[in-house]
Design an enzyme around this catalytic site. Structure first.
Site, PDB file in Angstrom:
ATOM      1  N   SER A 281       0.809  -1.387   0.036  1.00 13.16           N
ATOM      2  CA  SER A 281      -0.128  -0.200  -0.099  1.00 13.16           C
ATOM      3  C   SER A 281       1.462   0.925  -0.144  1.00 13.16           C
ATOM      4  O   SER A 281       1.896   0.890   0.572  1.00 13.16           O
ATOM      5  CB  SER A 281      -0.592   0.265   1.290  1.00 13.16           C
ATOM      6  OG  SER A 281      -0.747   0.578   2.400  1.00 13.16           O
ATOM      7  N   ASP A 282       0.451   2.196  -0.523  1.00 16.92           N
ATOM      8  CA  ASP A 282       0.775   3.873  -0.316  1.00 16.92           C
ATOM      9  C   ASP A 282       1.477   3.647   0.900  1.00 16.92           C
ATOM     10  O   ASP A 282       0.307   3.953   1.833  1.00 16.92           O
ATOM     11  CB  ASP A 282       0.607   4.152  -1.137  1.00 16.92           C
ATOM     12  CG  ASP A 282       1.423   5.329  -1.959  1.00 16.92           C
ATOM     13  OD1 ASP A 282       2.609   6.126  -0.344  1.00 16.92           O
ATOM     14  OD2 ASP A 282       1.411   6.382  -2.469  1.00 16.92           O
ATOM     15  N   HIS A 283       1.533   5.443   1.661  1.00 16.35           N
ATOM     16  CA  HIS A 283       1.120   5.459   2.970  1.00 16.35           C
ATOM     17  C   HIS A 283       0.000   5.491   3.648  1.00 16.35           C
ATOM     18  O   HIS A 283       0.042   6.640   3.522  1.00 16.35           O
ATOM     19  CB  HIS A 283       2.555   6.662   3.288  1.00 16.35           C
ATOM     20  CG  HIS A 283       2.828   7.063   4.379  1.00 16.35           C
ATOM     21  ND1 HIS A 283       2.187   7.735   5.360  1.00 16.35           N
ATOM     22  CD2 HIS A 283       4.174   7.167   5.217  1.00 16.35           C
ATOM     23  CE1 HIS A 283       2.613   7.376   6.188  1.00 16.35           C
ATOM     24  NE2 HIS A 283       3.877   6.816   6.431  1.00 16.35           N
ATOM     25  N   GLY A 284      -1.077   4.920   4.609  1.00 14.75           N
ATOM     26  CA  GLY A 284      -1.312   5.556   5.274  1.00 14.75           C
ATOM     27  C   GLY A 284      -2.694   4.971   4.296  1.00 14.75           C
ATOM     28  O   GLY A 284      -4.081   5.313   5.002  1.00 14.75           O
TER      29      GLY A 284
END
Length: 763
Positions: A281-284
């Site tokens: 996933s990308d950040h958060g």
């Protein structure tokens, strides 16, 4: 046992403790080895492998060490020294399963040596040059103990308002796909397990560059046909090249966030494309599923992500908190957890970490005394690549190259800014090690000429913009304002310019203006710099504009008023030397634009390979009731593929080896290229194809090949391109990739507009 003993010794464990722990004798049999590990792991340990944690950002280092010892972390990012990474790997090997972690970082266009930004690399139109930059990045990153880079960034971008346009390689699926393939191979080398290679994690999957309105993190709504034809090919090229990782985008696609998109991650990526690496996933992004409005709480967000195919949760809290309960309730099957764990462990296996967890970290005695030592940089390579990335947009009356004599006035807020020279996402690059244009000119001139310098203006006089740009930087303010009044600064620059023989004005954007979260509503150079340029123009001195920017800008004034315009993007550690090489003619510029420059923000999107319409505007004919804007000339200010040289080139008419192409066959298209000028130089010969009739509307033309050719003054060379049926295929309304019979036009030129034409028939 010997191998286990060595691993234990490096981890600070005793032989007895190793012998008592779970282990697999099948180390050289990847599927069996990973299956054996998974069989021995507890649910808590499995979930730990699915967590990708930012050092310092998500949790303090002390807690990370405890989490690693407990087997609760699968990988980390944002540490870039072997000294920092070694204790964390040692902690991971003290866990019950002794599974190593991997270390990742955003090495996008350089690690310690910074190369030109993505648009700059693409402007070289030279895959060997681009590959050389990627190989250096891998060598430097791996030497700092890194195993993975969150790159290449291959999002097609046709809206330059989007700040992340700077990171990518432009607007064209063919060119971006070729670069995507090249960068993956350069990062991973002969094998991602090699000590001097890093695993590529292609991003942002998918369609991130098509966010509505060019506004970062916005929605994407796109037809499947356009998706498959224009935006997906670069990601697939990276996967086909063997990319070990995929970073999933933050945007939604047709109403479904990418991080919860089963079609995207399961059907397309894994089933259709055969990807068997790790999906991050990308950040958060998983927690953001709640703000997208598709998950009511963290539990549901974690469930959606793991079922969609997100193997690792970046900056994770939700997988750790919610997956145990989801498995206990039966909402998530243990098989789904095992599948994700298998991908994570497989990536680590491919990195070579199970054979040697310290493969890239090495021994403490071999750590560099100074991680920022000059000896660790690859300056020669950076200068060579930067020289190839520079695009000459205007050169009236042969203003360039400049002579190394007289007095040169260097003006502008970017002329002596080392941090801006590096551009966005400059990894571990150190600003003070980058060469500014001022330093580059001084080094080139020596005592042959006088160089005078004045700032002339701030980047912007808008306090809101300054506050925002400085907020983006976590360490210290990057946009530092000169406290003098704008009038005082302009007057100083003008007075100096009047005493000079030529003015070199270095203007454009600060690097933070072309960055993540830096979308713009205007493509103009900030007003403070516009005022400076207009005042300099009034001096009557030759005016050379050196642009530094991460997106196409509105250059109408520059085109009409400057004597020369040089697009340098953000050109990296050796940027100042490379630009000086071009300005003084030690390098004949050969760069070509990988993205169209619109005349105004109102023309967006402007891209060369747009679909045909029923009422096309035709230059030179009445515009009434045609597809056009009536307030200004139509078409881009500078087209895709455009770029000048200090010499002149001439193309012959197109020659085709056959008037027809049989099914499964091919033909050759060729032209004769001649350097008709007085200087040696290179240019890029570009091949475009246009299908005249098809079952669906097709683009006006599509890039299908290019060759960068160097010729001595007066030299002639034949340039050949091979066309095959595969090159004529497109995605039809049924989402099938087909080549339909009919007439095709071949166009060969030195940019996308000025072309020579030929014609053949696909039988």
């Amino acid at each position: 046992m010997k191998r286990l003993f060595m691993l234990g010794l490096m981890a600070g464990l005793s032989l007895q403790s190793i012998a008592a722990e779970p282990r697999s004798p099948l180390l050289d049999d990847k599927p069996a080895f990973i299956a054996s590990l998974i069989e021995q792991m507890t649910l808590e340990e499995k979930i730990g492998q699915l967590r990708l944690i930012s050092i310092g950002g998500d949790m303090p280092r002390e807690r990370i060490l405890d989490e690693l010892k407990a087997g609760h972390i699968g990988g980390t990012f944002n540490t870039v020294t072997r000294h920092d990474n070694r204790p964390m790997q040692q902690a991971a090997l003290r866990s019950r399963m002794k599974i190593p972690i991997f270390f990742a970082y955003d090495v996008v266009h350089g690690h310690r040596t910074i190369f030109p930004i993505g648009l700059g690399l693409a402007s070289s139109w030279d895959l060997d040059t681009i590959a050389s930059s990627g190989r250096v990045q891998a060598i430097e990153a791996s030497a700092d103990g890194l195993d993975m880079t969150f790159a290449p960034m291959v999002d097609i971008s046709r809206d330059p308002r989007w700040g992340r346009t700077s990171e990518g390689f432009g607007e064209d699926p063919y060119l971006v796909s070729e670069i995507a393939r090249t960068m993956v191979q350069a990062y991973q080398g002969q094998s991602p397990a090699a000590p001097d290679s890093v695993t590529a994690s292609v991003k942002h999957f998918a369609l991130y560059g098509a966010v509505e309105g060019g506004r970062d993190y916005n929605v994407v709504d796109m037809s499947p046909m356009r998706m498959h034809q224009d935006y997906l090919p670069p990601y697939q090229a990276a996967i086909d090249a063997g990319a070990g990782g995929v970073m999933v985008a933050l945007n939604s696609i047709n109403g479904v966030p990418a991080s919860a998109n089963t079609w995207l991650l399961q059907d397309l990526l894994r089933r259709d494309w055969g990807f068997d690496g790790v999906a991050l996933s990308d950040h958060g992004a998983i927690s953001e599923l709640m703000r997208h409005g598709v998950a009511k709480d963290g539990r549901e967000a974690a469930k959606l992500a793991i079922k969609a195919g997100i193997d690792m949760s970046m900056a994770d809290s939700l997988y750790r908190e919610e997956l145990p309960g989801l498995v206990a309730s039966g909402e998530v099957g243990i098989g789904e957890i095992d599948t994700a764990v298998r991908e994570v462990l497989g990536a680590k296996y491919d990195m070579g970490l199970f054979h040697d967890p310290f493969r890239r970290i090495g021994l403490a005695k071999d750590d560099p005394v100074d991680v920022n030592a000059e000896s660790r940089l690859h300056r020669e390579a950076a200068r060579a690549v930067a020289r190839e990335s520079i695009v000459l947009l205007e050169n009236k009356g042969q203003t360039l190259p400049l002579q190394k004599r007289g007095t040169i006035a260097l003006v502008g807020p970017l002329a002596d800014s080392p941090v801006d020279m590096m551009g966005s996402w400059s990894a571990a690059g150190v600003a003070k090690q980058s060469v500014t244009l001022r330093q580059g000119l001084l080094d080139a001139l020596g005592d042959k000429a006088v160089l005078r310098h004045a700032r002339g203006a701030n980047i912007t006089d808008d306090p809101h913009m300054v506050e925002y740009l400085n907020f983006l930087n976590w360490d210290k303010p990057e946009v530092v304002q000169d406290s003098r009044s704008p009038e005082t600064m302009v007057a100083e620059a003008v007075a100096m310019a009047k005493q000079a023989d030529v003015i070199v004005a270095t203007v454009g954007e600060s690097r933070g203006m072309s960055h993540e979260a830096s979308s713009r509503t205007s493509l103009q150079i900030p007003k403070s710099q516009q005022a400076l340029l207009k005042a300099l123009k009034k001096t009557g001195k030759p005016l050379v504009l050196v642009l530094m920017n991460g997106r196409p800008l509105d250059l109408n004034w520059a085109k009409a008023n400057a004597d020369a315009v040089v697009e340098t993007w953000f050109s990296g550690t050796e940027g100042g030397h490379a630009i000086a090489d071009v300005l003084f003619g030690d390098q004949n510029p050969a760069g070509k634009l990988p993205i169209s420059f619109p005349r105004s923000v109102g023309q967006i999107p402007t891209y060369y390979n747009h679909l045909r319409v029923g009422r096309p505007y035709v230059e030179g004919k009445p515009g009434n009731y045609t597809s056009q804007y009536f307030e200004e000339p139509n078409g881009p200010l500078y087209p895709f593929g455009y770029g000048l040289s200090y010499t002149d080139f001439e193309l012959s008419e197109v020659r085709l080896s056959s008037p027809s192409m049989p099914r499964g066959g091919g033909l050759e298209a060729s032209v004769t290229l001649k350097n008709t000028g007085s200087r040696d130089g290179a240019t890029v010969v570009q091949l475009y194809v246009r299908g005249e009739v098809a079952s669906v509307i097709r683009p006006v033309k599509e890039l299908k090949g290019f060759r960068k050719v160097f010729l001595k003054a007066g030299e002639t060379r034949e340039v050949r391109f091979k066309l095959e049926e595969q090159d004529l295929k497109f995605v039809n309304a049924q989402l099938e990739r087909v080549a339909e019979p009919g007439v095709f036009e071949v166009q060969i030129g030195l940019d996308s507009e000025q072309v020579k034409r030929g014609q053949f028939t696909l039988l």
